[in-house]
Design a protein around this motif. Structure first.
Motif, mmCIF file in Angstrom:
data_model
loop_
_atom_site.group_PDB
_atom_site.id
_atom_site.type_symbol
_atom_site.label_atom_id
_atom_site.label_comp_id
_atom_site.label_asym_id
_atom_site.label_seq_id
_atom_site.Cartn_x
_atom_site.Cartn_y
_atom_site.Cartn_z
ATOM 1 N N LEU A 15 -6.272 0.773 -9.288
ATOM 2 C CA LEU A 15 -6.040 -0.804 -9.884
ATOM 3 C C LEU A 15 -4.753 -1.630 -8.990
ATOM 4 O O LEU A 15 -5.301 -2.919 -8.651
ATOM 5 C CB LEU A 15 -4.794 -0.164 -10.359
ATOM 6 N N PRO A 16 -4.581 -1.127 -7.301
ATOM 7 C CA PRO A 16 -4.067 -1.869 -6.564
ATOM 8 C C PRO A 16 -4.887 -2.465 -5.720
ATOM 9 O O PRO A 16 -5.114 -3.353 -5.235
ATOM 10 C CB PRO A 16 -3.745 -0.650 -5.371
ATOM 11 N N LEU A 17 -6.785 -2.491 -6.499
ATOM 12 C CA LEU A 17 -7.706 -3.501 -5.795
ATOM 13 C C LEU A 17 -7.443 -4.536 -6.097
ATOM 14 O O LEU A 17 -7.922 -6.157 -6.140
ATOM 15 C CB LEU A 17 -8.240 -2.792 -6.297
ATOM 16 N N PHE A 18 -7.125 -4.836 -6.996
ATOM 17 C CA PHE A 18 -6.443 -6.378 -8.143
ATOM 18 C C PHE A 18 -5.800 -7.018 -7.299
ATOM 19 O O PHE A 18 -5.741 -8.158 -7.593
ATOM 20 C CB PHE A 18 -6.218 -5.952 -9.406
ATOM 21 N N ASP A 19 -4.109 -6.476 -7.055
ATOM 22 C CA ASP A 19 -3.124 -6.636 -6.219
ATOM 23 C C ASP A 19 -4.019 -7.465 -4.756
ATOM 24 O O ASP A 19 -3.829 -9.012 -4.109
ATOM 25 C CB ASP A 19 -2.300 -6.097 -6.380
ATOM 26 N N ARG A 20 -5.087 -7.080 -4.539
ATOM 27 C CA ARG A 20 -5.298 -7.534 -3.219
ATOM 28 C C ARG A 20 -5.795 -8.507 -3.492
ATOM 29 O O ARG A 20 -6.203 -9.821 -3.054
ATOM 30 C CB ARG A 20 -6.301 -6.050 -2.819
ATOM 31 N N ALA A 49 1.274 -1.200 -0.161
ATOM 32 C CA ALA A 49 -0.014 -0.278 -0.124
ATOM 33 C C ALA A 49 0.695 0.650 -0.004
ATOM 34 O O ALA A 49 1.039 2.053 -0.331
ATOM 35 C CB ALA A 49 -1.052 -0.478 1.125
ATOM 36 N N ILE A 50 1.915 1.210 0.979
ATOM 37 C CA ILE A 50 3.335 2.171 0.958
ATOM 38 C C ILE A 50 3.880 2.411 -0.151
ATOM 39 O O ILE A 50 3.532 3.826 -1.110
ATOM 40 C CB ILE A 50 4.343 2.563 2.076
ATOM 41 N N TRP A 51 4.021 1.501 -1.154
ATOM 42 C CA TRP A 51 4.378 1.884 -2.876
ATOM 43 C C TRP A 51 3.094 1.828 -3.574
ATOM 44 O O TRP A 51 3.747 3.292 -4.555
ATOM 45 C CB TRP A 51 4.768 0.400 -3.340
#
Length: 300
Positions: A289-294, A180-182
């Motif tokens: 887009l970070p949602l797909f990593d989750r 998340a920090i990234w």
């Protein structure tokens, strides 16, 4: 009987006037932050949900209030120190339109900042808000917004604050994971390099007060083509980093292309206002887009 009717009428009149005053106050607050609802609230909320998942109703409300307080703090002081600019480019805002006096706006600013700091202390992120208040002070009252690089750098710090704090509130005060920090750091770099998209619509006001933005310093064609290239480059970086489904990256590229085309086809400030709206939609699509990593980690 007459006394009862008179009392009832008085209560009804007082209630009506109170409701009207509250609605007027709420509308004034809305006008302060109206121009950044799509530019700040939507991207920060999208990032918060993408980083920690969909919050429950109480956490969402808390995060929204925290975010709105911090946005209001910036907007109020920005408009107090930029009255002459707003008279030219945004005369509908509360101060130039006469809805609120500069002295009252300053008093409101103190109240909003106090509420924001208290709320951050409750969530364990007071240092974040203190750094933010210092940043908006030097940005507005210190005059650093006049210089394009400092304006972009402090704006990027603002986006870090908005996304970080909102995610913490949505996640019920849990520490943010490294991924998340990234994601937030990437958001800051995106705004640092493309945030001047907002300056094309304000060229007349910026020129009037001597502000030196990239939209004024660079030749128009180069400024717009370079911004367009950066939008497409960042879309590619995010595609490689988050590896979202093809349909999602098509949307990101589509919004980047639409934004670039809008900036390149019409150089008028009215068109630039519409182009900035498209830019914000592109930014929201990037922040999702970070949602797909989750989801990949959840499935695994």
């Amino acid at each position: 009987m007459y006394a009862i009717r008179r009392t009832t009428h008085g209560v009804a009149k007082f209630s009506r006037e109170t409701a009207e005053s509250l609605l007027e106050a709420a509308y004034t607050l809305y006008l302060f932050s109206e121009s950044n609802i799509v530019g700040v609230l939507c991207p920060a909320i999208a990032m918060g949900v993408a980083l920690v998942g969909m919050p429950d109703a109480a956490a969402f409300l808390g995060g929204f209030i925290w975010l709105e307080l911090h946005l209001l703090a910036f907007e109020i002081m920005n408009q107090v120190t930029g009255i002459e600019e707003d008279k030219i480019s945004k005369p509908h805002r509360p101060i130039p339109s006469g809805r609120i006096s500069p002295s009252s706006a300053r008093a409101l600013y103190v109240c909003v900042v106090t509420a924001a700091l208290l709320m951050s202390a409750r969530h364990g992120i007071a240092p974040l808000s203190i750094a933010y208040v210092l940043a908006i002070t030097v940005y507005n009252e210190g005059g650093l917004a006049r210089f394009w690089f400092l304006k972009s750098a402090l704006g990027a710090l603002g986006y870090v604050t908005f996304c970080w704090g909102t995610a913490v509130c949505f996640g019920n005060d849990e520490p943010l994971p490294r991924r998340a920090i990234w994601a937030i750091a990437c958001e800051a770099l995106i705004f640092l390099t493309t945030g001047h998209a907002q300056d094309f619509r304000d060229r007349d006001g910026d020129k009037a007060i001597g502000r030196r933005t990239l939209a004024l310093l660079l030749p128009q064609s180069f400024a717009r083509w370079s911004l367009s290239a950066l939008l497409l480059a960042w879309s590619t970086v995010l595609w490689c980093f988050w590896v979202p489904p093809v349909a999602c990256i098509i949307i990101v590229y589509g919004l980047a292309g639409a934004t670039a085309t809008s900036f390149l086809v019409d150089y008028s400030q009215d068109a630039d206002q519409r182009s900035y709206g498209l830019y914000n939609l592109w930014l929201v699509s990037c922040n999702v887009l970070p949602l797909f990593d989750r989801l990949k980690n959840y499935i695994a």
